[in-house]
Scaffold this motif. Structure first.
Motif, PDB file in Angstrom:
ATOM      1  N   ASP A 221      47.148  44.841  17.895  1.00 31.32           N
ATOM      2  CA  ASP A 221      48.301  45.627  18.339  1.00 31.32           C
ATOM      3  C   ASP A 221      49.341  44.717  18.990  1.00 31.32           C
ATOM      4  O   ASP A 221      50.544  44.869  18.771  1.00 31.32           O
ATOM      5  CB  ASP A 221      47.856  46.719  19.324  1.00 31.32           C
ATOM      6  N   VAL A 222      48.860  43.766  19.789  1.00 32.96           N
ATOM      7  CA  VAL A 222      49.749  42.811  20.457  1.00 32.96           C
ATOM      8  C   VAL A 222      49.147  41.420  20.314  1.00 32.96           C
ATOM      9  O   VAL A 222      47.977  41.210  20.641  1.00 32.96           O
ATOM     10  CB  VAL A 222      49.928  43.142  21.958  1.00 32.96           C
ATOM     11  N   ALA A 223      49.955  40.475  19.836  1.00 34.77           N
ATOM     12  CA  ALA A 223      49.552  39.075  19.753  1.00 34.77           C
ATOM     13  C   ALA A 223      50.395  38.284  20.747  1.00 34.77           C
ATOM     14  O   ALA A 223      51.629  38.329  20.692  1.00 34.77           O
ATOM     15  CB  ALA A 223      49.745  38.537  18.342  1.00 34.77           C
TER      16      ALA A 223
ATOM     17  N   ASP B 196      51.751  44.574  15.812  1.00 38.03           N
ATOM     18  CA  ASP B 196      52.955  45.398  15.989  1.00 38.03           C
ATOM     19  C   ASP B 196      53.956  44.703  16.896  1.00 38.03           C
ATOM     20  O   ASP B 196      55.172  44.798  16.697  1.00 38.03           O
ATOM     21  CB  ASP B 196      52.573  46.764  16.581  1.00 38.03           C
ATOM     22  N   VAL B 197      53.457  44.020  17.927  1.00 35.14           N
ATOM     23  CA  VAL B 197      54.312  43.287  18.856  1.00 35.14           C
ATOM     24  C   VAL B 197      53.775  41.875  19.003  1.00 35.14           C
ATOM     25  O   VAL B 197      52.569  41.668  19.165  1.00 35.14           O
ATOM     26  CB  VAL B 197      54.360  43.971  20.245  1.00 35.14           C
ATOM     27  N   VAL B 198      54.678  40.912  18.945  1.00 38.20           N
ATOM     28  CA  VAL B 198      54.342  39.509  19.170  1.00 38.20           C
ATOM     29  C   VAL B 198      55.061  39.043  20.428  1.00 38.20           C
ATOM     30  O   VAL B 198      56.260  39.282  20.599  1.00 38.20           O
ATOM     31  CB  VAL B 198      54.769  38.643  17.967  1.00 38.20           C
ATOM     32  N   VAL B 199      54.329  38.393  21.335  1.00 38.98           N
ATOM     33  CA  VAL B 199      54.902  37.895  22.595  1.00 38.98           C
ATOM     34  C   VAL B 199      54.952  36.375  22.548  1.00 38.98           C
ATOM     35  O   VAL B 199      53.921  35.722  22.347  1.00 38.98           O
ATOM     36  CB  VAL B 199      54.061  38.351  23.809  1.00 38.98           C
ATOM     37  N   ARG B 200      56.152  35.825  22.722  1.00 35.67           N
ATOM     38  CA  ARG B 200      56.328  34.371  22.762  1.00 35.67           C
ATOM     39  C   ARG B 200      56.373  33.924  24.223  1.00 35.67           C
ATOM     40  O   ARG B 200      57.280  34.277  24.968  1.00 35.67           O
ATOM     41  CB  ARG B 200      57.623  33.971  22.051  1.00 35.67           C
ATOM     42  N   ALA B 201      55.360  33.158  24.637  1.00 36.20           N
ATOM     43  CA  ALA B 201      55.225  32.759  26.048  1.00 36.20           C
ATOM     44  C   ALA B 201      54.834  31.289  26.118  1.00 36.20           C
ATOM     45  O   ALA B 201      53.762  30.934  26.593  1.00 36.20           O
ATOM     46  CB  ALA B 201      54.183  33.636  26.741  1.00 36.20           C
ATOM     47  N   LEU B 202      55.738  30.417  25.656  1.00 34.52           N
ATOM     48  CA  LEU B 202      55.420  28.995  25.521  1.00 34.52           C
ATOM     49  C   LEU B 202      56.119  28.103  26.543  1.00 34.52           C
ATOM     50  O   LEU B 202      55.830  26.918  26.612  1.00 34.52           O
ATOM     51  CB  LEU B 202      55.785  28.527  24.101  1.00 34.52           C
ATOM     52  N   GLU B 203      57.094  28.625  27.281  1.00 38.89           N
ATOM     53  CA  GLU B 203      57.799  27.923  28.350  1.00 38.89           C
ATOM     54  C   GLU B 203      58.190  26.508  27.921  1.00 38.89           C
ATOM     55  O   GLU B 203      58.948  26.348  26.976  1.00 38.89           O
ATOM     56  CB  GLU B 203      56.950  27.926  29.629  1.00 38.89           C
TER      57      GLU B 203
END
Length: 410
Positions: free
Chosen positions: A24-26, A206-213
């Motif tokens: 659902d969320v990556a 469904d949602v991809v979160v980019r959290a790479l700073e």
């Protein structure tokens, strides 16, 4: 490895992504931002299939090597934010960050959390002229932190000292207990609407979160979004009680001073001085390499600065560093658009801000209209950095100019 990571012993890596899968969320990135997002999403919606993908191991980046400040600081001043967004929005942003400092403590994750506040030392006439009117006098400042040449200080209660690697490791474990799946040794190659392609398989979500700073620039299409600027640190051996009786920091207040080129330090739970600062060069093309983590000249300057601050010989036991993410306008942001969410650009003040970002992303992903989703950093888009060689010339010119201004101040 930072002192923080070394102090916890060998890293036991989680298994890599075993192949293609649906979620659902990556979440791409196993640092504070990605893990707080997964943690709060799982608390709010236990039914969601949440997968965190990390190229190395959780806490490999800034989350496992930062200065251990959970602060209410925001890289854009309240005056500037007021001009951009209005007084109410600026106050709400700073209030939310102050609450995030307390929220980390409320989670109960064991990380040597001590909310002693932060003291910024004033040590030159130039710094004194720039300081706010509500500053402390020299005596009150020395009662908190007895550094050399103190003329005054600026104190804020909105900061806690902590052990960053304990926090990120405990956060990962807390997320897993809530049902989050974490795959390490899994490098994202592309992040697009609906999927993350990695070197181990593809995750459709469904949602991809980019959290790479600080590693955002390594992702195709994002080279100019955040500039990876290096911040380096040193840590001493544990110092004897006689030294701490003189220096102070009895409530483990974090400390800095009013120079322009940022320095930061804390008294650790085991009575070391952990101290860091900017000044390492920006590398052409936003390159990030392991060898850039160690710049002997910068380590030498950090040691000299600590010795000059406190008038002591510093037994340095650990040296480390790494990149952090800086947007072109120094404005961190969170957002969700076309199924891709993002957060970051904290300019080095990301410990508390990432907690706030994780809670904000949770509300955005779940479609909730809350006070957090109306904060001024939501949906903000910074102008991209200039192409090379302008980026290299501008950033390094700025670093040298800032150091020169500090030298003239002294």
């Amino acid at each position: 490895m930072s002192f923080w990571l070394e102090s916890l012993g060998p890293v036991e890596r989680r298994s890599a992504l075993p192949g293609d899968r649906d979620a659902d969320v990556a979440v791409v990135g196993g640092g504070y931002t990605g893990l707080w997002t997964a943690y709060y999403l799982a608390r709010a919606r236990p039914d969601l299939r949440i997968v965190v993908l990390e190229a190395e191991f959780c806490g490999f980046g800034a989350s496992g090597r930062n200065g251990g400040w959970a602060s209410g600081l925001f890289p854009v001043s309240e005056a500037t934010l007021t001009r951009r967004c209005g007084a109410d929005a600026a106050k709400a942003m700073h209030a939310a960050l102050a609450d995030a400092v307390d929220e980390i403590g409320r989670t109960g994750i064991e990380c040597d959390y001590a909310k002693g506040g932060v003291i910024s030392l004033i040590r030159t006439p130039g710094q004194l002229r720039r300081a706010p009117a509500d500053r402390l006098d020299a005596a009150a400042t020395r009662a908190i932190c007895d550094a050399t040449g103190v003329l005054g200080g600026v104190y804020s209660e909105h900061c806690a000292a902590l052990h960053p690697a304990k926090l990120v490791r405990g956060l990962a474990e807390a997320a897993e207990r809530l049902g989050v799946t974490i795959h390490e040794d899994t490098r994202a190659l592309t992040v697009t609407t609906g999927e993350v392609v990695t070197d181990r398989g593809t995750v459709r979500a469904d949602v991809v979160v980019r959290a790479l700073e600080g590693y955002t620039a390594e992702l195709p299409g994002h080279r100019r979004d955040l500039a990876p600027i290096y911040s380096l640190m040193i840590a001493t051996e544990p110092l004897p009680p006689s030294v701490w009786d003189r220096i102070g920091l009895r409530r483990r207040e974090t400390f800095t001073d009013e120079r322009r080129l940022i320095i930061y330090g804390q008294r650790t739970a085991d009575d070391r001085l952990a101290f860091g600062g900017r000044g390492a060069p920006y590398h052409f093309g936003s390159r990030v390499r392991p060898e850039y983590d160690r710049v002997p000249a910068v380590f030498g300057r950090l040691r000299h600065t600590v010795q000059e601050l406190f008038g002591i010989e510093v037994p340095v036991a650990h040296r480390w560093g790494g990149p952090l993410g800086i947007p072109r306008d120094w404005m961190p942001s969170v957002g969700l658009r076309d199924g891709v969410a993002w957060a970051g650009g904290y300019v080095g003040d990301g410990v508390a801000a990432s907690n706030l970002a994780g809670r904000t992303l949770t509300d955005l992903i779940l479609g909730h209209d809350t006070d957090l989703t109306r904060l001024p950093w939501v949906g903000h888009r910074s102008r991209r950095w200039e192409p090379e060689p302008l980026r290299w010339l501008g950033i390094n010119g700025g670093l040298h100019g800032t150091a020169l201004l500090d030298a003239l101040d002294r």
